[in-house]
Design an enzyme around this catalytic site. Structure first.
Site, PDB file in Angstrom:
ATOM      1  N   GLN A  40       0.814  -1.233  -0.041  1.00 38.83           N
ATOM      2  CA  GLN A  40      -0.032  -0.040  -0.048  1.00 38.83           C
ATOM      3  C   GLN A  40       0.901   1.209  -0.105  1.00 38.83           C
ATOM      4  O   GLN A  40       0.790   2.162  -0.843  1.00 38.83           O
ATOM      5  CB  GLN A  40      -0.883   0.230   1.201  1.00 38.83           C
ATOM      6  CG  GLN A  40      -2.007  -1.011   1.246  1.00 38.83           C
ATOM      7  CD  GLN A  40      -3.018  -0.852   2.321  1.00 38.83           C
ATOM      8  OE1 GLN A  40      -4.059  -0.130   2.262  1.00 38.83           O
ATOM      9  NE2 GLN A  40      -2.712  -1.392   3.475  1.00 38.83           N
ATOM     10  N   TYR A  96       5.883  -8.353   7.718  1.00 42.34           N
ATOM     11  CA  TYR A  96       5.084  -9.462   7.835  1.00 42.34           C
ATOM     12  C   TYR A  96       3.903  -8.895   8.718  1.00 42.34           C
ATOM     13  O   TYR A  96       3.891  -8.383   9.567  1.00 42.34           O
ATOM     14  CB  TYR A  96       5.491 -10.658   8.738  1.00 42.34           C
ATOM     15  CG  TYR A  96       4.934 -11.908   9.130  1.00 42.34           C
ATOM     16  CD1 TYR A  96       4.777 -12.944   8.188  1.00 42.34           C
ATOM     17  CD2 TYR A  96       3.785 -11.533  10.077  1.00 42.34           C
ATOM     18  CE1 TYR A  96       3.785 -13.944   8.651  1.00 42.34           C
ATOM     19  CE2 TYR A  96       2.838 -12.923  10.122  1.00 42.34           C
ATOM     20  CZ  TYR A  96       2.750 -13.873   9.454  1.00 42.34           C
ATOM     21  OH  TYR A  96       2.113 -14.819   9.817  1.00 42.34           O
ATOM     22  N   TYR A 135       2.816  -9.998  16.348  1.00 42.28           N
ATOM     23  CA  TYR A 135       3.009  -8.880  15.470  1.00 42.28           C
ATOM     24  C   TYR A 135       3.774  -7.860  15.999  1.00 42.28           C
ATOM     25  O   TYR A 135       4.909  -7.402  15.620  1.00 42.28           O
ATOM     26  CB  TYR A 135       1.810  -8.702  14.570  1.00 42.28           C
ATOM     27  CG  TYR A 135       2.036  -7.715  13.682  1.00 42.28           C
ATOM     28  CD1 TYR A 135       2.512  -7.504  12.739  1.00 42.28           C
ATOM     29  CD2 TYR A 135       1.234  -6.372  14.253  1.00 42.28           C
ATOM     30  CE1 TYR A 135       2.957  -6.473  11.775  1.00 42.28           C
ATOM     31  CE2 TYR A 135       1.649  -5.208  13.185  1.00 42.28           C
ATOM     32  CZ  TYR A 135       2.141  -5.378  11.962  1.00 42.28           C
ATOM     33  OH  TYR A 135       2.545  -4.162  11.446  1.00 42.28           O
ATOM     34  N   LYS A 157       7.739  -6.468  15.384  1.00 45.42           N
ATOM     35  CA  LYS A 157       7.785  -5.189  14.882  1.00 45.42           C
ATOM     36  C   LYS A 157       8.834  -4.396  15.824  1.00 45.42           C
ATOM     37  O   LYS A 157       9.447  -3.425  15.415  1.00 45.42           O
ATOM     38  CB  LYS A 157       6.507  -4.318  14.817  1.00 45.42           C
ATOM     39  CG  LYS A 157       5.916  -4.859  13.308  1.00 45.42           C
ATOM     40  CD  LYS A 157       6.579  -4.673  12.117  1.00 45.42           C
ATOM     41  CE  LYS A 157       6.520  -3.128  11.638  1.00 45.42           C
ATOM     42  NZ  LYS A 157       7.016  -3.055  10.409  1.00 45.42           N
TER      43      LYS A 157
END
Length: 296
Positions: free
Chosen positions: A11, A60, A124, A128
């Site tokens: 995106q 990811y 997640y 990160k």
């Protein structure tokens, strides 16, 4: 100036390729051209392209799957980021890395600033945050931008998902106790372009961690209402599903998400003159593009 954009088909990556073309020679790759979890491949690519700036828009992002694919999540979001940071340092390049609101636990009442302690509640977010740490430790000349609730003209975001589900179902249950700032990918790209312009002019910028997201803050339920109301008023869809307001606990998920994803974006305004993105201005265009690609 040369810029290597990693994650060109995402995106954000698509907007970056388009907007940075006039500022620099662009080398853009996606996973087909470069697997960032392959250290040798990363080193070879960076040595070949010799970028002044590496922008990492790859990640990811499968939040639900990450808890079952811990190794893969960390392989991309930690190891891959480490390899990019090391490669940048080796050739004296700058790295701009995109991170997430999910590094916070969401328990704070006010919007999160860059000084607030990170305490991710899912794999997640943990992966990160680990990647952020690698960048900070390895490459002093870095910009880390935490963002939230990204949407764009591409599929696989909240806007596109709502439009598709709305035509298949007469009733949708939407979480109404998670707050955040929807962020148009084009606005985030503009913010990065602004930072790149300042770096190009001065040869340096105020390195560090920054927050950038959209405004005003809403819940997912409120965001969905606005999406459907606009699409219906413009006769882009033929019906609006009944929206049911539910709590996070009522949403079928095994993953904890921050109830408060609001980001304080004061620092990026003070250091770079960058305002929060007005997602309401971008939303009509995004809805129109999504429906043109996939008529409802």
């Amino acid at each position: 100036m040369r810029i290597l954009i990693v994650g060109k088909n995402g995106q954000l990556g698509r907007h970056l390729v388009e907007k940075l073309n006039c500022l620099a020679v662009i080398c853009a790759v996606d996973i087909q051209e470069l697997d960032i979890s392959d250290q040798l491949a990363v080193n070879n690519r960076v040595q070949q392209d010799q970028p002044d700036i590496i922008i990492n828009a790859a990640a990811y992002t499968a939040v639900e799957q990450a808890d079952n694919e811990v190794e893969q999540a960390f392989k991309v979001n930690n190891d891959g980021v480490k390899f990019l940071a090391q490669a940048a340092k080796n050739i004296g390049a700058v790295i701009i890395h995109i991170s997430t609101d999910y590094v916070f636990d969401g328990s704070k009442i006010l919007p999160y600033s860059e000084m607030d302690a990170a305490l991710p509640q899912n794999v997640y977010g943990k992966s990160k945050l680990a990647g952020e740490g690698e960048v900070i430790q390895i490459c002093p000349e870095h910009i880390i931008i935490r963002t939230a609730w990204l949407f764009s003209e591409q599929s696989n975001n909240f806007v596109s998902t709502m439009l598709k589900l709305g035509q298949k179902h007469n009733e949708l249950s939407i979480v109404d106790d998670q707050w955040g700032g929807p962020t148009y990918a084009g606005d985030l790209a503009d913010a990065i372009v602004h930072i790149v312009e300042q770096f190009k002019q001065a040869g340096t910028v105020d390195w560090g961690v920054y927050h950038f997201s959209g405004w005003p803050h809403v819940t997912w339920y409120q965001f969905a209402q606005i999406i459907f109301n606009y699409a219906y008023e413009q006769k882009m869809i033929n019906k609006v599903p009944k929206l049911l307001s539910i709590s996070s606990k009522a949403y079928p998920s095994n993953v904890n998400r921050p109830v408060n994803s609001r980001l304080n974006c004061t620092k990026i305004k003070e250091r770079f003159g960058i305002d929060m993105g007005d997602w309401a201005k971008a939303l009509p265009h995004v809805i129109e593009q999504l429906i043109d690609k996939d008529p409802m």
